[in-house]
Scaffold this motif. Structure first.
Motif, short mmCIF file in Angstrom:
data_model
loop_
_atom_site.label_atom_id
_atom_site.label_comp_id
_atom_site.label_asym_id
_atom_site.label_seq_id
_atom_site.Cartn_x
_atom_site.Cartn_y
_atom_site.Cartn_z
N ASP A 178 25.13 97.04 88.05
CA ASP A 178 23.88 96.56 87.28
C ASP A 178 24.29 95.36 86.41
OD1 ASP A 178 21.57 96.21 86.11
OD2 ASP A 178 21.78 97.84 84.64
N ASP A 179 23.94 94.29 86.94
CA ASP A 179 24.42 93.06 85.76
C ASP A 179 23.50 91.95 85.90
OD1 ASP A 179 25.19 91.59 87.96
OD2 ASP A 179 26.93 92.74 88.33
N GLU A 180 23.49 90.77 85.50
CA GLU A 180 22.29 89.81 85.61
C GLU A 180 22.36 88.85 86.98
OE1 GLU A 180 22.41 86.96 82.30
OE2 GLU A 180 22.55 88.60 80.99
N ASN A 181 23.48 89.44 87.71
CA ASN A 181 23.85 88.62 88.80
C ASN A 181 23.69 89.40 90.26
OD1 ASN A 181 24.05 86.44 90.53
ND2 ASN A 181 26.09 86.56 90.58
N PRO A 182 22.36 90.15 90.43
CA PRO A 182 22.30 90.77 91.78
C PRO A 182 22.20 89.63 92.87
CG PRO A 182 20.70 91.41 90.33
CD PRO A 182 21.34 90.35 89.57
N ASP A 183 22.47 90.12 94.15
CA ASP A 183 22.23 88.99 95.07
C ASP A 183 21.02 88.29 95.21
OD1 ASP A 183 24.68 89.78 95.85
OD2 ASP A 183 24.07 91.23 97.45
N GLY A 184 19.73 89.13 94.81
CA GLY A 184 18.50 88.06 94.90
C GLY A 184 18.36 86.70 94.44
N TYR A 185 19.29 86.57 93.34
CA TYR A 185 19.14 85.32 92.54
C TYR A 185 19.79 84.27 93.15
CZ TYR A 185 17.32 88.47 89.23
OH TYR A 185 16.52 89.71 88.68
N LEU A 186 20.80 84.58 94.05
CA LEU A 186 21.61 83.55 94.93
C LEU A 186 22.24 82.63 94.04
CD1 LEU A 186 19.16 82.53 97.65
CD2 LEU A 186 20.84 84.30 97.64
N LEU A 187 22.92 83.02 93.00
CA LEU A 187 23.75 82.36 92.08
C LEU A 187 24.99 82.29 92.99
CD1 LEU A 187 23.12 83.57 88.49
CD2 LEU A 187 22.70 81.30 89.30
N LYS A 188 25.61 80.90 93.11
CA LYS A 188 26.49 80.77 94.11
C LYS A 188 27.96 80.89 93.54
CE LYS A 188 23.85 77.88 97.04
NZ LYS A 188 23.14 76.78 96.54
N PRO A 189 28.97 81.56 94.18
CA PRO A 189 30.08 81.91 93.75
C PRO A 189 30.99 80.44 93.22
CG PRO A 189 30.14 82.35 96.32
CD PRO A 189 28.86 81.96 95.55
N GLU A 190 30.70 79.37 93.83
CA GLU A 190 31.28 78.22 93.32
C GLU A 190 31.12 78.03 91.89
OE1 GLU A 190 29.81 78.72 96.19
OE2 GLU A 190 30.69 77.72 97.87
N GLY A 191 30.04 78.31 91.13
CA GLY A 191 29.55 78.00 89.78
C GLY A 191 30.44 79.08 88.86
N PHE A 192 30.58 80.14 89.31
CA PHE A 192 31.43 81.50 88.54
C PHE A 192 33.08 80.70 88.83
CE2 PHE A 192 27.58 83.64 89.91
CZ PHE A 192 27.38 84.41 88.69
N GLN A 193 33.26 80.43 89.83
CA GLN A 193 34.69 80.21 90.11
C GLN A 193 35.04 78.98 89.06
OE1 GLN A 193 36.73 81.93 91.96
NE2 GLN A 193 38.50 81.02 90.74
N THR A 194 34.09 77.78 89.16
CA THR A 194 34.36 76.67 88.24
C THR A 194 34.77 77.30 87.03
OG1 THR A 194 32.82 75.32 89.85
CG2 THR A 194 33.10 74.32 87.60
N ILE A 195 33.81 77.97 86.40
CA ILE A 195 33.90 78.59 84.92
C ILE A 195 35.35 79.57 84.55
CG2 ILE A 195 33.14 80.02 82.96
CD1 ILE A 195 31.32 77.43 83.99
N LEU A 196 35.66 80.21 85.66
CA LEU A 196 36.95 81.11 85.75
C LEU A 196 38.11 80.01 85.83
CD1 LEU A 196 36.26 83.90 88.24
CD2 LEU A 196 36.10 83.89 85.60
N ASP A 197 38.17 79.17 86.52
CA ASP A 197 39.13 78.08 86.66
C ASP A 197 39.46 77.35 84.99
OD1 ASP A 197 39.53 78.98 88.89
OD2 ASP A 197 38.80 77.32 90.09
N ALA A 198 38.16 76.84 84.65
CA ALA A 198 38.30 76.20 83.35
C ALA A 198 38.91 76.92 82.55
CB ALA A 198 36.87 75.57 83.11
N LYS A 199 38.29 78.37 82.34
CA LYS A 199 38.61 79.28 81.40
C LYS A 199 40.32 79.53 81.47
CE LYS A 199 38.52 83.34 78.82
NZ LYS A 199 38.99 83.23 77.65
N ALA A 200 40.77 79.43 82.78
CA ALA A 200 42.27 79.94 82.99
C ALA A 200 43.19 78.75 82.36
CB ALA A 200 42.55 79.95 84.38
N ALA A 201 42.44 77.55 82.49
CA ALA A 201 43.03 76.25 82.20
C ALA A 201 43.04 76.25 80.68
CB ALA A 201 42.45 74.89 82.83
N VAL A 202 42.07 76.43 80.30
CA VAL A 202 41.83 76.51 78.39
C VAL A 202 42.91 77.55 78.09
CG1 VAL A 202 40.54 77.11 76.58
CG2 VAL A 202 39.53 75.70 78.26
#
Ligand code: HEM
Length: 316
Positions: free
Chosen positions: A88-112
């Motif tokens: 149960d979270d804000e991103n169940p499959d129906g909204y189709l938020l693509k993994p590439e967006g999440f990965q972009t944030i995770l990579d930026a956070k790792a770089a920071v």
């Protein structure tokens, strides 16, 4: 003598108030929020996003949509990034938020966090805001100042998700955006975000086959052909990875993909703004920046009700 004592008392009270309110005032948004603790923040996020965009053309659109989704649902607090342990979270499959967006944030956070000065000092919510600006500007859109100082939320639930529907009419769109403190002009400028990326056929197929008179017949035929071959079409099929005002020109030609896009031109109350942005890319860019800045202020958390998440996917 008396007045000196009074002055000293006033100064003391002011200092006391500032000290008591510090956790709250500290979270007031400002562009130089991290200047002391992480002076290279913007450069770090810029080069990380650049790499993400080289890796995938979906990175920029997916990140921009992630920011909108996050801010529209319980405020810009990175709650959209949380993976709920029970699903149960804000991103169940129906909204189709693509993994590439999440990965972009995770990579930026790792770089920071790989910079010892910055490690665990920058919120995921601010990294989303900065990565979104980079996604827009490195796609050819405006390069704007980002206000910073958001804290991360601790909760993320499916039932809290509030998003407009792709079949919404102008009144519904206005009603939704007004709950975020945004005007019709803000809404039309932000819809210009659909100059990037794609939508699943399920979101617009009901309009094709002559079912929507506002759709250009040749566009209709083109979409039917596209959806017979693949399950998505570009929101701006002229320049899908370029941030520009062609989205509005498409609307003038009946080539808006979603119902909520085309209605901005069909409805006479919003058509003037569409025509204006179609003719003036500079005004679209500056209104987009104003609206993104306002969107970035929605529901901002402070130290009192938020945290600096160490892993953007899980509350601390
Ligand atoms: C006006 C109301 C809006 C509606 C009804 C709406 C709806 C949608 C839908 C249904 C999709 C397709 C999702 C998919 O199939 O993957 C989409 C994609 C997208 N939306 Fe919106 N949206 C709205 C506003 C916005 C705003 C304000 C922004 C950002 C400023 C935005 C940015 C995007 C982007 C960039 C994509 C492409 C995502 C990708 O290719 O991964 N949208 N939107």
């Amino acid at each position: 003598m008396h007045s000196m004592a009074n002055l000293a008392a006033i100064v003391f009270v002011v200092i006391l108030k500032v000290a008591v309110l510090w956790p709250f005032t500290a979270a007031q948004l400002r562009p130089d929020y991290y200047a002391g603790v992480c002076p290279n923040l913007e450069g770090i996020v810029r080069s990380s996003v650049k790499q993400s965009m080289v890796k995938s053309p979906i990175s920029a659109p997916a990140t921009l949509r992630l920011f909108f989704h996050d801010c529209a649902t319980t405020g810009c607090d990175a709650s959209v990034m949380i993976i709920g342990s029970t699903g149960d979270d804000e991103n169940p499959d129906g909204y189709l938020l693509k993994p590439e967006g999440f990965q972009t944030i995770l990579d930026a956070k790792a770089a920071v966090d790989s910079d010892p000065q910055c490690r665990y000092k920058v919120s995921c919510a601010d990294i989303i805001a900065l990565a979104t600006r980079e996604s827009v500007s490195q796609s050819g859109g405006p390069n704007y100042t980002v206000e910073l100082g958001r804290y991360d939320g601790r909760k993320s639930t499916d039932r809290s998700v509030r998003l407009p529907d792709p079949s919404d009419n102008l009144d519904s769109l206005n009603a939704f955006f007004s709950t975020l403190g945004l005007s019709q002009t803000d809404m039309i400028a932000l819809s210009g975000g659909h100059t990037l990326g794609a939508a699943d056929c399920d979101f617009f197929k009901y309009r094709t086959g002559g079912n929507d008179q506002s759709m250009n017949p040749s566009f209709d035929a083109q979409l039917q052909e596209t959806c017979a071959k693949q399950n998505f079409a570009f929101l701006d099929d002229v320049t899908p990875i370029g941030f520009d005002n062609l989205y509005y020109r498409n609307l003038q030609n009946g080539r808006g993909l979603l119902g909520s896009d085309q209605v901005l031109y069909t409805d006479e109350r919003s058509r003037g703004t569409v025509d204006f942005y179609a003719a003036n890319q500079g005004t679209f860019f500056s209104d987009f920046v104003i609206a993104m800045t306002k969107l970035g202020r929605v529901g901002v958390k402070t130290a009192a009700d938020g945290e600096l998440r160490r892993d953007c996917r899980y509350p601390n």
